[in-house]
Motif scaffolding. Structure first.
Motif, PDB file in Angstrom:
ATOM      1  N   TYR A  11     -94.699 -10.250  -5.429  1.00  0.00           N
ATOM      2  CA  TYR A  11     -95.400 -11.088  -4.456  1.00  0.00           C
ATOM      3  C   TYR A  11     -96.220 -10.234  -3.486  1.00  0.00           C
ATOM      4  O   TYR A  11     -97.350 -10.582  -3.145  1.00  0.00           O
ATOM      5  CB  TYR A  11     -94.425 -11.979  -3.681  1.00  0.00           C
ATOM      6  CG  TYR A  11     -93.608 -12.906  -4.557  1.00  0.00           C
ATOM      7  CD1 TYR A  11     -94.148 -13.497  -5.701  1.00  0.00           C
ATOM      8  CD2 TYR A  11     -92.296 -13.202  -4.250  1.00  0.00           C
ATOM      9  CE1 TYR A  11     -93.403 -14.343  -6.506  1.00  0.00           C
ATOM     10  CE2 TYR A  11     -91.547 -14.055  -5.040  1.00  0.00           C
ATOM     11  CZ  TYR A  11     -92.101 -14.623  -6.167  1.00  0.00           C
ATOM     12  OH  TYR A  11     -91.355 -15.461  -6.958  1.00  0.00           O
ATOM     13  N   ALA A  12     -95.661  -9.108  -3.073  1.00  0.00           N
ATOM     14  CA  ALA A  12     -96.390  -8.209  -2.167  1.00  0.00           C
ATOM     15  C   ALA A  12     -97.656  -7.683  -2.839  1.00  0.00           C
ATOM     16  O   ALA A  12     -98.721  -7.601  -2.209  1.00  0.00           O
ATOM     17  CB  ALA A  12     -95.486  -7.058  -1.723  1.00  0.00           C
ATOM     18  N   ALA A  13     -97.557  -7.325  -4.115  1.00  0.00           N
ATOM     19  CA  ALA A  13     -98.723  -6.831  -4.854  1.00  0.00           C
ATOM     20  C   ALA A  13     -99.785  -7.921  -4.982  1.00  0.00           C
ATOM     21  O   ALA A  13    -100.983  -7.666  -4.774  1.00  0.00           O
ATOM     22  CB  ALA A  13     -98.303  -6.326  -6.231  1.00  0.00           C
ATOM     23  N   VAL A  14     -99.370  -9.129  -5.283  1.00  0.00           N
ATOM     24  CA  VAL A  14    -100.319 -10.237  -5.444  1.00  0.00           C
ATOM     25  C   VAL A  14    -101.028 -10.542  -4.130  1.00  0.00           C
ATOM     26  O   VAL A  14    -102.227 -10.843  -4.111  1.00  0.00           O
ATOM     27  CB  VAL A  14     -99.606 -11.481  -6.010  1.00  0.00           C
ATOM     28  CG1 VAL A  14    -100.503 -12.711  -5.967  1.00  0.00           C
ATOM     29  CG2 VAL A  14     -99.130 -11.214  -7.441  1.00  0.00           C
ATOM     30  N   ARG A  15    -100.319 -10.415  -3.022  1.00  0.00           N
ATOM     31  CA  ARG A  15    -100.944 -10.662  -1.717  1.00  0.00           C
ATOM     32  C   ARG A  15    -102.050  -9.655  -1.405  1.00  0.00           C
ATOM     33  O   ARG A  15    -102.891  -9.900  -0.548  1.00  0.00           O
ATOM     34  CB  ARG A  15     -99.884 -10.665  -0.617  1.00  0.00           C
ATOM     35  CG  ARG A  15     -99.024 -11.920  -0.633  1.00  0.00           C
ATOM     36  CD  ARG A  15     -98.157 -12.046   0.592  1.00  0.00           C
ATOM     37  NE  ARG A  15     -97.086 -11.081   0.657  1.00  0.00           N
ATOM     38  CZ  ARG A  15     -95.858 -11.266   0.157  1.00  0.00           C
ATOM     39  NH1 ARG A  15     -95.546 -12.402  -0.441  1.00  0.00           N
ATOM     40  NH2 ARG A  15     -94.945 -10.336   0.270  1.00  0.00           N
ATOM     41  N   VAL A  28     -98.936 -18.380   0.917  1.00  0.00           N
ATOM     42  CA  VAL A  28     -98.822 -16.988   1.357  1.00  0.00           C
ATOM     43  C   VAL A  28     -99.124 -16.019   0.215  1.00  0.00           C
ATOM     44  O   VAL A  28     -99.757 -14.988   0.417  1.00  0.00           O
ATOM     45  CB  VAL A  28     -97.402 -16.719   1.927  1.00  0.00           C
ATOM     46  CG1 VAL A  28     -97.200 -15.248   2.235  1.00  0.00           C
ATOM     47  CG2 VAL A  28     -97.167 -17.567   3.158  1.00  0.00           C
ATOM     48  N   THR A  29     -98.685 -16.346  -0.975  1.00  0.00           N
ATOM     49  CA  THR A  29     -98.859 -15.479  -2.143  1.00  0.00           C
ATOM     50  C   THR A  29     -99.823 -16.154  -3.111  1.00  0.00           C
ATOM     51  O   THR A  29     -99.438 -17.082  -3.819  1.00  0.00           O
ATOM     52  CB  THR A  29     -97.505 -15.211  -2.828  1.00  0.00           C
ATOM     53  OG1 THR A  29     -96.603 -14.673  -1.865  1.00  0.00           O
ATOM     54  CG2 THR A  29     -97.656 -14.226  -3.971  1.00  0.00           C
ATOM     55  N   PRO A  30    -101.077 -15.708  -3.165  1.00  0.00           N
ATOM     56  CA  PRO A  30    -102.109 -16.383  -3.951  1.00  0.00           C
ATOM     57  C   PRO A  30    -102.039 -16.051  -5.445  1.00  0.00           C
ATOM     58  O   PRO A  30    -102.900 -15.357  -5.999  1.00  0.00           O
ATOM     59  CB  PRO A  30    -103.408 -15.867  -3.326  1.00  0.00           C
ATOM     60  CG  PRO A  30    -103.058 -14.487  -2.875  1.00  0.00           C
ATOM     61  CD  PRO A  30    -101.626 -14.575  -2.419  1.00  0.00           C
ATOM     62  N   CYS A  31    -101.006 -16.564  -6.094  1.00  0.00           N
ATOM     63  CA  CYS A  31    -100.816 -16.207  -7.497  1.00  0.00           C
ATOM     64  C   CYS A  31    -101.895 -16.792  -8.414  1.00  0.00           C
ATOM     65  O   CYS A  31    -101.981 -16.394  -9.570  1.00  0.00           O
ATOM     66  CB  CYS A  31     -99.412 -16.550  -7.973  1.00  0.00           C
ATOM     67  SG  CYS A  31     -98.908 -18.229  -7.733  1.00  0.00           S
ATOM     68  N   HIS A  32    -102.744 -17.666  -7.879  1.00  0.00           N
ATOM     69  CA  HIS A  32    -103.871 -18.144  -8.687  1.00  0.00           C
ATOM     70  C   HIS A  32    -104.842 -17.008  -9.004  1.00  0.00           C
ATOM     71  O   HIS A  32    -105.663 -17.133  -9.912  1.00  0.00           O
ATOM     72  CB  HIS A  32    -104.599 -19.303  -7.983  1.00  0.00           C
ATOM     73  CG  HIS A  32    -105.258 -18.920  -6.711  1.00  0.00           C
ATOM     74  ND1 HIS A  32    -104.567 -18.835  -5.515  1.00  0.00           N
ATOM     75  CD2 HIS A  32    -106.555 -18.585  -6.439  1.00  0.00           C
ATOM     76  CE1 HIS A  32    -105.415 -18.468  -4.564  1.00  0.00           C
ATOM     77  NE2 HIS A  32    -106.615 -18.309  -5.091  1.00  0.00           N
ATOM     78  N   ALA A  48     -91.999 -14.593 -12.444  1.00  0.00           N
ATOM     79  CA  ALA A  48     -91.850 -14.534 -10.985  1.00  0.00           C
ATOM     80  C   ALA A  48     -92.924 -15.376 -10.299  1.00  0.00           C
ATOM     81  O   ALA A  48     -92.638 -16.106  -9.345  1.00  0.00           O
ATOM     82  CB  ALA A  48     -91.909 -13.089 -10.503  1.00  0.00           C
ATOM     83  N   LEU A  49     -94.158 -15.298 -10.798  1.00  0.00           N
ATOM     84  CA  LEU A  49     -95.238 -16.067 -10.181  1.00  0.00           C
ATOM     85  C   LEU A  49     -95.045 -17.565 -10.388  1.00  0.00           C
ATOM     86  O   LEU A  49     -95.387 -18.363  -9.521  1.00  0.00           O
ATOM     87  CB  LEU A  49     -96.597 -15.611 -10.708  1.00  0.00           C
ATOM     88  CG  LEU A  49     -96.987 -14.179 -10.358  1.00  0.00           C
ATOM     89  CD1 LEU A  49     -98.374 -13.858 -10.898  1.00  0.00           C
ATOM     90  CD2 LEU A  49     -96.907 -13.920  -8.876  1.00  0.00           C
ATOM     91  N   HIS A  50     -94.480 -17.925 -11.521  1.00  0.00           N
ATOM     92  CA  HIS A  50     -94.176 -19.344 -11.773  1.00  0.00           C
ATOM     93  C   HIS A  50     -93.165 -19.864 -10.752  1.00  0.00           C
ATOM     94  O   HIS A  50     -93.195 -21.033 -10.380  1.00  0.00           O
ATOM     95  CB  HIS A  50     -93.648 -19.525 -13.195  1.00  0.00           C
ATOM     96  CG  HIS A  50     -93.309 -20.928 -13.531  1.00  0.00           C
ATOM     97  ND1 HIS A  50     -94.266 -21.918 -13.642  1.00  0.00           N
ATOM     98  CD2 HIS A  50     -92.130 -21.523 -13.776  1.00  0.00           C
ATOM     99  CE1 HIS A  50     -93.673 -23.058 -13.933  1.00  0.00           C
ATOM    100  NE2 HIS A  50     -92.382 -22.849 -14.023  1.00  0.00           N
ATOM    101  N   LYS A  51     -92.298 -18.986 -10.274  1.00  0.00           N
ATOM    102  CA  LYS A  51     -91.266 -19.356  -9.298  1.00  0.00           C
ATOM    103  C   LYS A  51     -91.686 -19.054  -7.860  1.00  0.00           C
ATOM    104  O   LYS A  51     -90.876 -19.155  -6.950  1.00  0.00           O
ATOM    105  CB  LYS A  51     -89.974 -18.600  -9.608  1.00  0.00           C
ATOM    106  CG  LYS A  51     -89.375 -18.962 -10.945  1.00  0.00           C
ATOM    107  CD  LYS A  51     -88.168 -18.103 -11.252  1.00  0.00           C
ATOM    108  CE  LYS A  51     -87.614 -18.422 -12.617  1.00  0.00           C
ATOM    109  NZ  LYS A  51     -86.517 -17.512 -12.975  1.00  0.00           N
ATOM    110  N   ASN A  52     -92.933 -18.684  -7.648  1.00  0.00           N
ATOM    111  CA  ASN A  52     -93.442 -18.320  -6.329  1.00  0.00           C
ATOM    112  C   ASN A  52     -93.030 -19.370  -5.292  1.00  0.00           C
ATOM    113  O   ASN A  52     -93.413 -20.527  -5.399  1.00  0.00           O
ATOM    114  CB  ASN A  52     -94.971 -18.210  -6.396  1.00  0.00           C
ATOM    115  CG  ASN A  52     -95.608 -17.899  -5.066  1.00  0.00           C
ATOM    116  OD1 ASN A  52     -94.944 -17.561  -4.102  1.00  0.00           O
ATOM    117  ND2 ASN A  52     -96.918 -18.016  -5.024  1.00  0.00           N
ATOM    118  N   PRO A  53     -92.275 -18.961  -4.279  1.00  0.00           N
ATOM    119  CA  PRO A  53     -91.793 -19.931  -3.298  1.00  0.00           C
ATOM    120  C   PRO A  53     -92.848 -20.388  -2.286  1.00  0.00           C
ATOM    121  O   PRO A  53     -92.641 -21.386  -1.596  1.00  0.00           O
ATOM    122  CB  PRO A  53     -90.673 -19.181  -2.579  1.00  0.00           C
ATOM    123  CG  PRO A  53     -91.029 -17.744  -2.718  1.00  0.00           C
ATOM    124  CD  PRO A  53     -91.724 -17.621  -4.043  1.00  0.00           C
TER     125      PRO A  53
END
Length: 111
Positions: A8-12, A50-54, A41-46
């Protein structure tokens, strides 16, 4: 920090208007072979706010399946809203993928 939090930190760190691949995120957290774990992990992004997994796509620039963002076009629409352009249904990776310099800056920010 556990592995999911590192992901999540990397994706941010992915800049707005750019995308990274699952493999690149896996490499940033220390193991380029963990790309499937990254996807899980991205599928479970809470917290998508905050975490732009798109901003994470597959190696060819294709968006994830329709289940991930609430519909078949949601990820693409989010990316287009940030200025990312698509060609034949996938991100134009030659223009919108993170660069080697972006990658190195992201890597330094994770340390």
């Amino acid at each position: 920090m556990d592995l999911a939090e590192k992901i999540y930190a990397a994706v941010r760190l992915i800049p707005r208007g750019k995308v990274a691949t699952y493999s690149q995120i896996a490499a940033l957290v220390g193991n380029c072979n963990l790309r499937r774990y990254v996807g899980n992990a991205l599928h479970k992004n809470p917290n998508n706010a905050v975490t732009p997994c798109h901003r994470v796509v597959n190696a060819k620039g294709f968006c994830s399946g329709s289940f991930a963002f609430g519909g078949p076009d949601v990820q693409q629409k989010k990316l287009e809203a940030e200025g990312v352009m698509f060609v034949d249904g996938h991100v134009d990776m030659s223009c919108f993928a993170i660069t080697p310099d972006d990658f190195e800056m992201m890597k330094a920010d994770l340390i």
